[in-house]
Write an enzyme that holds these catalytic residues in place. Structure first.
Site, short mmCIF file in Angstrom:
data_model
loop_
_atom_site.label_atom_id
_atom_site.label_comp_id
_atom_site.label_asym_id
_atom_site.label_seq_id
_atom_site.Cartn_x
_atom_site.Cartn_y
_atom_site.Cartn_z
N LEU A 511 -70.18 -14.12 38.93
CA LEU A 511 -70.13 -15.31 39.43
C LEU A 511 -68.36 -15.66 39.66
O LEU A 511 -67.93 -16.37 40.52
CB LEU A 511 -70.18 -16.35 38.36
CG LEU A 511 -71.82 -16.57 37.76
CD1 LEU A 511 -71.88 -17.50 36.73
CD2 LEU A 511 -72.36 -17.22 39.14
N GLY A 512 -67.47 -14.67 39.16
CA GLY A 512 -66.22 -14.95 39.29
C GLY A 512 -65.36 -14.06 38.45
O GLY A 512 -66.16 -13.52 37.60
N GLY A 514 -62.57 -14.99 36.11
CA GLY A 514 -61.73 -16.19 35.53
C GLY A 514 -60.48 -15.61 34.60
O GLY A 514 -60.27 -14.18 34.38
N GLY A 515 -59.77 -16.57 33.95
CA GLY A 515 -58.81 -16.15 32.86
C GLY A 515 -59.74 -15.36 31.75
O GLY A 515 -60.67 -15.49 31.41
N PHE A 516 -59.05 -14.21 31.27
CA PHE A 516 -59.66 -13.41 30.24
C PHE A 516 -60.69 -12.66 30.55
O PHE A 516 -61.40 -11.93 29.79
CB PHE A 516 -59.84 -14.36 29.14
CG PHE A 516 -58.93 -15.41 28.58
CD1 PHE A 516 -57.81 -14.95 28.07
CD2 PHE A 516 -59.07 -16.66 29.01
CE1 PHE A 516 -56.63 -15.76 27.60
CE2 PHE A 516 -58.05 -17.36 28.50
CZ PHE A 516 -56.81 -17.17 27.87
N GLY A 517 -61.32 -12.26 31.79
CA GLY A 517 -62.33 -11.52 32.18
C GLY A 517 -63.07 -12.14 33.24
O GLY A 517 -63.23 -13.32 33.61
N VAL A 519 -66.96 -13.02 34.96
CA VAL A 519 -68.21 -13.94 34.48
C VAL A 519 -69.26 -13.73 35.36
O VAL A 519 -69.28 -13.27 36.49
CB VAL A 519 -67.78 -15.61 34.96
CG1 VAL A 519 -68.92 -16.21 34.11
CG2 VAL A 519 -66.53 -15.71 34.14
N LYS A 533 -69.40 -14.19 29.91
CA LYS A 533 -68.03 -14.02 29.94
C LYS A 533 -67.83 -12.68 29.18
O LYS A 533 -67.85 -12.59 28.23
CB LYS A 533 -67.23 -15.10 29.47
CG LYS A 533 -65.75 -14.89 29.51
CD LYS A 533 -64.88 -16.09 29.71
CE LYS A 533 -64.29 -16.18 31.12
NZ LYS A 533 -63.43 -17.17 31.35
N ASP A 630 -55.40 -23.60 30.05
CA ASP A 630 -55.54 -23.46 31.30
C ASP A 630 -56.65 -24.35 32.18
O ASP A 630 -57.63 -23.90 32.75
CB ASP A 630 -56.13 -21.99 31.63
CG ASP A 630 -56.12 -21.44 33.01
OD1 ASP A 630 -55.27 -21.73 33.84
OD2 ASP A 630 -56.75 -20.17 33.07
#
Ligand SMILES: *[C@@H]1O[C@H](CO)[C@@H](O)[C@H](O)[C@H]1NC(C)=O
Ligand SMILES: *[C@@H]1O[C@H](CO)[C@@H](O)[C@H](O)[C@H]1NC(C)=O
Ligand SMILES: *[C@@H]1O[C@H](CO)[C@@H](O)[C@H](O)[C@H]1NC(C)=O
Ligand SMILES: *[C@@H]1O[C@H](CO)[C@@H](O)[C@H](O)[C@H]1NC(C)=O
Ligand SMILES: *[C@@H]1O[C@H](CO)[C@@H](O)[C@H](O)[C@H]1NC(C)=O
Ligand SMILES: *[C@@H]1O[C@H](CO)[C@@H](O)[C@H](O)[C@H]1NC(C)=O
Ligand SMILES: *[C@@H]1O[C@H](CO)[C@@H](O)[C@H](O)[C@H]1NC(C)=O
Length: 823
Positions: A511-512, A514-517, A519, A533, A630
């Site tokens: 899906l994308g 993101g911050g921290f990893g 998804v 995630k 964030d």
């Protein structure tokens, strides 16, 4: 035999003499001058003369922590009579400790002991207590500073009454940072009715902790055992007081509860590494903590707007004022009580118990006896337990209107409020009978519920076993028994299950990032759609610590937060499994030329409100106090009904460790949403989130990104543009044309102004989220916004789309800044 006892006596005498002439005491005939200090035996505290920063001429005699570099004064003697030069002296007389000017017979301050002593000494103890006593009686104090507190509450100090001696210990904080004289506030134990702590401002009740309910105060979220201190509230025939002790005197950090000149109670602990006080807990965090904000019989709820509601069966006394967010008049009954005419009690749950100044209590009665007692007294309007531990015990009755109640989700208590028969639709004279029926029905329901739970558990277990893989381990480490309430347990999946669910983390399911990893979308065995995630591996936390954090995050439940439904710690991987949001992120709507057309004002307003409430919940829950760090459009997901849900909260905790307001060397956030203090100094607090919220709000209204904003007239970013338009009195220029067609202009302009208040340059100028929610939901006047932070900043044009920058790092003022692309 005789000889040895003589030697023993001699040794005793010797030790008394040695004790009394020790460096921590001041004996008759001795002085402390302006330049001298006395230090307690183990060096914990010191006393002497000091001045405040802002007023170096005035000298006060006081006590401070001796082992703390930054002088923190905990007690002051001559708070109202400073000495304007360095000729002050302190000595002891038979009546007490005396502060005066050298060679003057008038004293500026005396300790006024209850009795005079023959051989007076003053001694500073390692607890911070300054005692006055006879040399020969080390334990029998004629006076002690702990009985006359100023603004600091220390371990072992009693806050409250000694009913036999009449001593009343209360706090009178400083007038200002530079003036130790008593100010407007007084914080004391109120022993009218069931004892509670009341903070008064200019003789008006200002804040109430609520009564002690066994494990804590009713108005403060339950304090978990914390390894630092244990609080206790003592009520007996002789004493009524609040006290806390360190869990381990040699291990626990130094801690104190302080009442500021502004009347806010904050607990600090001393951070030895950083050599500074860190804020551990703050009371009075929201406007719901203001005494009686919702009037009689009203309930304040920080997660609702408007804030105040009448209890069921009650309506606003003055509906017009109530509409205008003026709730002071409170609520009255829809139907008057008709005592003994079939009236009964309705239970409301999760409240801060009402003001107990008009109450009666008996701590050995049961709830059933309590109901009976209240039922028989026509003046009794409500009852509850006095102690909520072990299923509840004790009886607390209220008379008259119920004042200063607050509702919150998890931590409140049950309150039983008297209601007239018509509210129950019951027949006459059925009080006793109905209660028997209620008991029988409850027993039946409980049995039925247990049976259902048991069946559910068996079905679940069977299904899982037949699927052959899922092993629902409980992450709640303490609770291994299956009869624990199942809703708090977070299922733990193994790596294979998650890999299967996401088709081996396939690119198609991504899906994308993101911050921290990254998804991924996934489908669990049971068919449930989830978002997985997969955390990047730089979290250095141990497994237990990680699980603790995750189970804490899982307990945060709010309609405007994305729900965590499971987690996975396996094969060196850590993954969080969230509910799946089909409508994706807010960014995919507001920044999309086509989709934004269907995004009218009511929809946007609803989203702004939802985000505000979700963020308030994160900031408010005092047990965790999550700072998001964030917040941005792509972190706001939308459900089927286009309700906003904040995602990625709490991740900073997992990565960053502790979450008290502090500075960090690792700044995580997204450029464009970062407030100046955060991007430059790495300082974060709830006010940094408020800044990001303000940017987001302006983006939602304008449909433009803060970064990458273009305007033919100038080179400002969106925040700067909004500020400029505001000053040019041209707010219509900010709003997306679509919304001006679907709205009342003034409402949109008001919300823009709220956004500008949130992005003000200095964190202390920005409102907190509870004020933001209040401003959004009422018509209260707004203050004038000051200059925003970062408004004039202009980046290179090719720097404006962040979607292509994945995990690039650059450096600002030697702090590493990570840019995370929206997903
Ligand atoms: C001492 O503490 C005060 C308040 O926390 C702070 O403003 C000041 O800078 C500190 N001074 C030193 C020397 O650390
Ligand atoms: C010091 O100040 C006090 C008043 O605070 C005054 O009474 C005294 O005379 C002064 N002493 C000297 C030496 O100036
Ligand atoms: C008090 O003042 C006198 C005369 O100025 C001086 O000799 C004496 O040392 C002072 N005493 C103290 C305790 O400061
Ligand atoms: C001590 O008692 C005297 C006379 O009763 C009074 O004027 C003074 O304010 C008292 N001092 C304190 C510190 O309470
Ligand atoms: C306090 O901590 C010290 C050092 O870790 C330990 O030796 C002592 O047993 C602890 N005391 C209590 C009461 O737990
Ligand atoms: C409190 O309740 C208990 C149990 O009902 C009773 O024995 C006791 O006398 C009551 N005490 C008072 C002061 O009413
Ligand atoms: C109820 O309150 C009224 C007025 O406050 C008082 O006169 C009456 O005695 C009370 N009744 C009982 C049963 O306490």
């Amino acid at each position: 035999m005789k000889e040895s006892s003589t030697i023993f006596l001699f040794l005793c005498l010797l030790s008394v003499v040695a004790f009394s002439s020790a460096a921590d005491t001041l004996a008759a005939g001795e002085f402390i001058t302006d330049a001298q200090t006395i230090v307690s035996a183990r060096g914990e505290f010191a006393m002497g003369f000091f001045s405040t920063k802002g007023n170096p001429r005035n000298r006060y005699f006081g006590i401070w922590f001796n082992k703390i570099s930054n002088r923190t004064v905990i007690w002051v003697a001559n708070r109202e009579s400073p000495i304007s030069n360095t000729s002050g002296v302190v000595r002891v007389s038979s009546r007490g400790i005396v502060v005066s000017v050298n060679q003057s017979t008038d004293s500026l301050w005396t300790s006024n002991s209850s009795r005079s002593v023959k051989n007076p000494v003053a001694q500073l103890l390692d607890t911070g207590n300054l005692v006055f006593r006879d040399q020969s009686e080390p334990q029998n104090f004629a006076w002690q500073s702990f009985d006359h507190p100023v603004d600091n509450f220390l371990p072992g100090m009693k806050f409250g009454y000694d009913l036999e001696s009449g001593v009343d210990r209360y706090f009178l904080p400083w007038k200002s940072e530079d003036d130790p004289a008593p100010g407007n506030y007084i914080h004391r134990v109120d022993k009218n009715g069931y004892p509670q702590l009341l903070l008064w401002k200019d003789s008006v009740p200002w804040y109430r902790t609520g009564p002690w309910v066994g494990s804590g105060f009713s108005g403060i979220p339950v304090l978990k055992p914390n390894g630092i201190y244990t609080p206790k509230f003592v009520i007996n025939d002789k004493e009524v007081y609040y006290v806390f002790d360190l869990v381990n005197r040699s291990e626990s950090p130094i801690t104190r509860l302080t009442l500021t000149p502004g009347g806010v109670s904050t607990r600090y602990t001393w951070n030895r590494e950083k050599q500074e006080w860190s804020q551990y807990l703050t009371l009075q965090v929201s406007d719901c903590d203001r005494y009686g904000i919702c009037g009689s019989n009203g309930v304040c709820n920080v997660n609702k707007s408007p804030r105040c509601e009448c209890m069921d069966g009650f309506s606003p006394k003055n509906p017009e004022d109530w509409e205008e967010a003026d709730w002071a008049e409170g609520c009255s009954r829809n139907v008057p009580l008709e005592c003994g005419n079939g009236d009964g009690f309705s239970k409301i749950t999760g409240v801060k118990l009402p003001d107990t100044r008009w109450s009666w209590y008996n701590r050995s009665m049961s709830l059933v006896e309590c109901e009976d007692k209240c039922f028989k007294d026509c003046n009794c309007t409500a009852y509850s337990n006095t102690d909520i531990r072990n299923g509840g015990s004790g009886c607390l009755l209220w008379f008259g209107d119920l004042k200063d109640m607050r509702g919150y989700s998890e931590d409140g208590q049950d309150l039983f409020v008297r209601m007239p028969a018509s509210e129950f639709k019951r027949s006459k004279n059925s009080g006793q009978k109905t209660r028997v029926w209620i008991i029988l029905i409850s027993v039946f329901l409980v049995l039925a519920a247990i049976f259902c739970l048991f069946m559910l558990y068996r079905i679940k277990k069977r299904r899982i076993n037949s699927a052959g893989i899922v092993q629902l381990n409980s992450i709640n480490l303490a609770a291994t028994d299956t009869d624990e309430s199942p809703d708090l347990d977070l299922p733990l999946l193994d790596f294979m299950q998650v890999a299967n669910a996401t088709d081996n983390f396939s690119y198609n399911n991504k899906l994308g990032e993101g911050g921290f990893g990254a998804v991924y979308k996934g489908v669990l065995e049971e068919g449930q759609e989830v978002a997985v995630k997969r955390l990047s591996k730089d979290s250095r936390q141990g497994v237990n610590e990680f699980m603790n954090e995750v189970s804490c995050i899982a307990k945060l439940q709010h309609r405007n937060l994305v729900r965590l439904i499971a987690c996975c710690i396996d094969e060196g991987e850590r993954m969080l499994i969230y509910e799946y949001m089909p409508n994706k992120g807010l960014d995919s709507f507001i920044f999309d030329k086509e989709k934004c057309k269907s995004f009218d004002w009511p929809k946007r307003y609803n989203i702004i409100n939802g985000i505000a409430r979700g963020l308030l919940y994160l900031h408010q829950d005092s047990r965790l106090r999550i700072i998001h760090r964030d917040l941005k459009a792509s972190n706001i997901l939308l459900d089927y009904d286009m309700n906003p849900k904040i995602s990625d909260f709490g991740l900073a905790r997992i990565f960053g460790g502790s979450e008290t307001q502090a500075s960090t060397t690792r700044v995580v956030g997204t450029y464009g949403y970062m407030p100046p203090e955060y991007a430059i100094d790495g300082l974060f607090s709830t006010k940094s989130d408020v800044y990001s919220f303000g940017v987001l709000l302006l983006e939602i209204i304008s449909g433009k990104k803060n970064r990458g904003f273009h305007h033919q007239d100038h080179n400002l970013n969106l925040v700067g543009h909004a500020w400029r338009s505001y000053n040019e009195n041209n707010l219509a220029d900010i709003a997306d044309k679509v919304i001006l067609e679907s709205s009342n202009e003034h409402e949109v302009f008001r919300v823009i102004e709220i956004g500008l208040l949130c992005v003000q340059e200095y964190p202390e100028d920005r409102p907190n989220m509870s004020s933001v929610v209040l401003m959004l939901s009422s018509k209260i006047p707004l203050s004038i916004p000051k200059k925003p932070g970062f408004y004039s900043e202009r980046r290179k044009p090719n720097d404006t789309t962040s979607s292509s920058t994945n995990h690039t790092s650059s450096s600002i003022n030697s702090y590493s800044v990570s840019f995370f692309a929206p997903r």
